[in-house]
Write a protein that holds these residues in place. Sequence first.
Motif, mmCIF file in Angstrom:
data_model
loop_
_atom_site.group_PDB
_atom_site.id
_atom_site.type_symbol
_atom_site.label_atom_id
_atom_site.label_comp_id
_atom_site.label_asym_id
_atom_site.label_seq_id
_atom_site.Cartn_x
_atom_site.Cartn_y
_atom_site.Cartn_z
ATOM 1 N N THR B 169 0.819 -1.218 0.000
ATOM 2 C CA THR B 169 0.000 0.000 0.000
ATOM 3 C C THR B 169 0.853 1.268 0.000
ATOM 4 O OG1 THR B 169 -0.113 -0.108 2.396
ATOM 5 C CG2 THR B 169 -1.931 -1.072 1.182
ATOM 6 N N PRO B 187 -0.095 5.392 3.274
ATOM 7 C CA PRO B 187 -0.871 4.358 3.973
ATOM 8 C C PRO B 187 -0.045 3.135 4.363
ATOM 9 C CG PRO B 187 -1.445 4.432 1.636
ATOM 10 C CD PRO B 187 -0.555 5.599 1.895
ATOM 11 N N THR B 211 1.463 -9.857 7.035
ATOM 12 C CA THR B 211 1.675 -8.416 7.053
ATOM 13 C C THR B 211 1.714 -7.963 8.508
ATOM 14 O OG1 THR B 211 0.430 -8.265 4.994
ATOM 15 C CG2 THR B 211 0.808 -6.209 6.198
ATOM 16 N N LYS B 213 2.445 -4.841 11.471
ATOM 17 C CA LYS B 213 2.353 -3.394 11.692
ATOM 18 C C LYS B 213 2.972 -3.074 13.043
ATOM 19 C CE LYS B 213 -0.950 0.414 11.769
ATOM 20 N NZ LYS B 213 -2.349 0.797 11.650
ATOM 21 N N GLN B 215 3.071 -0.637 16.050
ATOM 22 C CA GLN B 215 2.155 0.361 16.591
ATOM 23 C C GLN B 215 2.406 0.501 18.088
ATOM 24 O OE1 GLN B 215 -1.918 -0.648 15.823
ATOM 25 N NE2 GLN B 215 -2.622 1.426 16.172
ATOM 26 N N ARG B 220 1.687 -5.725 15.644
ATOM 27 C CA ARG B 220 0.391 -6.317 15.311
ATOM 28 C C ARG B 220 0.543 -7.128 14.038
ATOM 29 N NH1 ARG B 220 -4.364 -2.533 14.275
ATOM 30 N NH2 ARG B 220 -5.525 -4.485 14.156
ATOM 31 N N VAL B 221 0.119 -8.361 14.080
ATOM 32 C CA VAL B 221 0.051 -9.146 12.851
ATOM 33 C C VAL B 221 -1.306 -8.848 12.227
ATOM 34 C CG1 VAL B 221 0.144 -11.451 11.839
ATOM 35 C CG2 VAL B 221 1.482 -10.936 13.878
ATOM 36 N N LEU B 222 -1.295 -8.159 11.121
ATOM 37 C CA LEU B 222 -2.567 -7.806 10.484
ATOM 38 C C LEU B 222 -3.152 -8.982 9.727
ATOM 39 C CD1 LEU B 222 -1.859 -4.249 9.029
ATOM 40 C CD2 LEU B 222 -2.972 -4.868 11.176
ATOM 41 N N SER B 223 -2.270 -9.815 9.186
ATOM 42 C CA SER B 223 -2.767 -10.928 8.389
ATOM 43 C C SER B 223 -1.718 -12.021 8.323
ATOM 44 C CB SER B 223 -3.109 -10.439 6.968
ATOM 45 O OG SER B 223 -3.478 -11.515 6.146
#
Lengths: 388, 229
Positions: B169, B187, B211, B213, B215, B220-223
């Motif tokens: 992104t 983004p 993916t 992140k 934070q 954070r594992v988004l996916s």
Amino acid sequence: MTLAELLISSLITIAITAAVLGLADPAQHVFQAQQEASDVQQRLRVSVDSIQKDLVMAGAGTYAGPAAGPLNDFIAPVFPYQAFGDNPDPSGGTFFRNDTISFLYVPSTASQSTLASPLPPGALDLQLDAPPNCATPTINQLCGLGAGDRLLIFDQRSQWDVFSVDQVGLGGAVLQHRGAPSAADFRAGAIAAHVRLGTYHLKSDDAAMVYQLMRHDGWTTDLPVVDDVVALRFQYFGDPEPPRRTVTALDDPAGPWTTYGPPPPPIDDIRGNWPAGENCAFLVVDRDHVPRLGTLVGGGLASVELTPAMLTDGPWCPDGLAPNRFDADLFRVRKIRVTLRVQSALASLRGPAGVLFLKGGTARTGYRYVPDLEVQFDVTPRNMNLDR
Amino acid sequence: MSPKRREPSILRGSSWLRDERGVALIITLLTMMLLSALGLALTLTTSTEMRVSSAYAGSAEVFYAADAAFERSTQDLLLIPDWNLVLGGVVRSSLVDGVPGPRQRPDGSVLDLQRETDRLNCGGATCGPWGANNPRWQLFAHAPLADVSPAQAINSRIYVVVWVGDDATENDGQPLVDGDTTAGPNPGEGLIQLLVHAYGPGPTRREVEGTLKRQDARMRVLSWREVRQ
């Protein structure tokens, strides 16, 4: 050689041959039974592998854009019933079948976007935003979506529906929807992504003696995966703690706004049929968001079994009137226990119905028995456990 | 003087028809051939079943190895404050077994880490739908699975390789930089992709990608996605 000698030698030969065949016959049956036993094991492996590969991915959500995260931050990714197709179970008031599971996940795909314009109930004209991850639109694809691709649209109100891309034109696409027209009222900004979906269920027809593990593709096609699967059962285990608010403000676009489950609206906002500030997972008490669901006892830090009663008593998301509503306790799901039983395809290798055989056969001697094989395994959908 | 007995017509003729020497050998050979065929069939069935079950067990083990490498890399990435160093290939995980190059797979075949990286990056050219923002995969971790545990508690011959890449992104056109916001909001800022290959015996290979992140000092594992061809 005289006739008497010939007869006697023939008799001796026949007697010896009969004795040898008498010994060889059971050996042949055992040999045949072992080959069938191998086949039963192989069908069991295929069944386990097929279910595992889909369930382990259940709940994978978008990973691009403002709402990146697992699906169970917004909607339930597994349903204990047939959730898709022309006649989904909720349309008949069924919300639990112990031999059926439906799942949703966003695969590795660039096709993740948001609605550029609203998609009201029954509408099928799609307009998508063009975030950086989307390929440049052409007459054949819109954000990588081409004709025949399945599209999941969902939002923070826990509304969701599955469509198929029918036609793509410059700047937009026309969708298809199975069954009754979609009742969801999606606003601009709702998330739209390429999706994989399906339903595993047991086909059990005693009259035709057909027992199959089936996979419905979530659209129209229901195909057998493995024959002679005579039992299939799914049990659900979940987080004893209900969804709670995090310290992240609801107007902070980064999230996460909850430990899991859908974020509530701001205190004074009305969302769907809920009172101001509430949704299926949160109540408002003293102008503060508190969990609508209770803490399940007996869990501690471990997951607890979610009984059929828990998964069918509400509260319902997005609300109790939505045709594709689901029980809010489905957000809790962290582990799925699958029990599978496979039998010999040949009735001649199955004995009477009982402990060894769920469906009886015609074998009468032990050396012809190929008992049913039953296996129980747990699948932990990774994307429903990302905050572990 | 008794009359001479007439022999059956089939035995009259040449003398070899009346000679039964060696019959036992022929019968023995025929019996052995029959038994050998039966034994061979049984062995074939058994060995096939063993190979199938072994491949199934191996495939499951390789899958869990890929998942373990994903988890380990996630923890390592959390400890690296500047992901630009990772995307640029300057900093790698501690799970590295030397300079990138050829490695021997469990079945004896050779895995060339550099060549595999080039293949993912299409030989250095950009591939994928995002043009200048296509991720440029960089080796992050590569080692036998046994090295994941310092105590050598893992008895496995599986080899794991982890690559990192910029998030799709991103809009900065710099695949070696995480979320450059100089020209405006990005983004993809704070997002990174992981790609894990685990190699088992024979052709067994499992892939996991995800993916991540960063934070508030948390990861954070988004996916998490298993890739099956």
